[in-house]
Design an enzyme around this catalytic site. Sequence first.
Site, PDB file in Angstrom:
ATOM      1  N   PHE A  59       0.816  -1.221   0.000  1.00  0.00           N
ATOM      2  CA  PHE A  59       0.000   0.000   0.000  1.00  0.00           C
ATOM      3  C   PHE A  59       0.852   1.275   0.000  1.00  0.00           C
ATOM      4  O   PHE A  59       0.308   2.379   0.068  1.00  0.00           O
ATOM      5  CB  PHE A  59      -0.969   0.012   1.190  1.00  0.00           C
ATOM      6  N   ARG A 104     -11.855   7.310  13.764  1.00  0.00           N
ATOM      7  CA  ARG A 104     -11.894   6.594  12.478  1.00  0.00           C
ATOM      8  C   ARG A 104     -13.272   5.986  12.215  1.00  0.00           C
ATOM      9  O   ARG A 104     -13.726   5.966  11.068  1.00  0.00           O
ATOM     10  CB  ARG A 104     -10.781   5.549  12.430  1.00  0.00           C
ATOM     11  N   HIS A 117      -3.850  10.215  11.138  1.00  0.00           N
ATOM     12  CA  HIS A 117      -2.640   9.468  11.497  1.00  0.00           C
ATOM     13  C   HIS A 117      -2.483   9.500  13.011  1.00  0.00           C
ATOM     14  O   HIS A 117      -2.901  10.445  13.663  1.00  0.00           O
ATOM     15  CB  HIS A 117      -1.423  10.123  10.835  1.00  0.00           C
TER      16      HIS A 117
END
Length: 140
Positions: A59, A104, A117
């Site tokens: 990724f 999230r 992050h």
Amino acid sequence: MNGNKTFTMIKPEAVAKGYTGKIIDQFIVGGFKIIAMKYVQLSLTQAQEFYGIHKGKPFFDELTQYMSSGPIISIALEKDNAVNDFRALIGSTDPNEANEGTIRKRFAESKSKNAVHGSDSDENALIEINFHFSSKEIIS
Ligand code: IDP
Ligand code: MG
């Protein structure tokens, strides 16, 4: 003893969708103090350097292209047990696995575009803060 600093970025998709204020509010309500903050767009080279630990992973290219695709908010935060408490506040990398009420879970749209992050260790928190901020920009 655990350290009292961590580093976060509000990722491009969350900024573009207008979630910045709600996300920062959740940091503050969660007990974190902002000690440095800026609105910035990373170059691809900067994103590749910042995420150097993930180089070679499948990724990596998607992640670094995404993280340099638009403006982000980078923030240094302070709280006792900062790294672990912040990771609990943001939830799992994949929003489908994140606990209810976590940042999230609330704001991420996918495992890659996952809103924020969070540093993974005290050592990396300091490296990441120093990557984004000079000592003059940190008000602790
Ligand atoms: P973390 O952000 O929860 O610490 P890491 O494993 O350090 O997760 O991965 C860094 C970032 O890379 C993630 O936040 C996410 O944006 C992206 N990422 C991680 N794993 C995947 C994946 O399997 N597919 C796509 N993107 C991923
Ligand atoms: Mg990580």
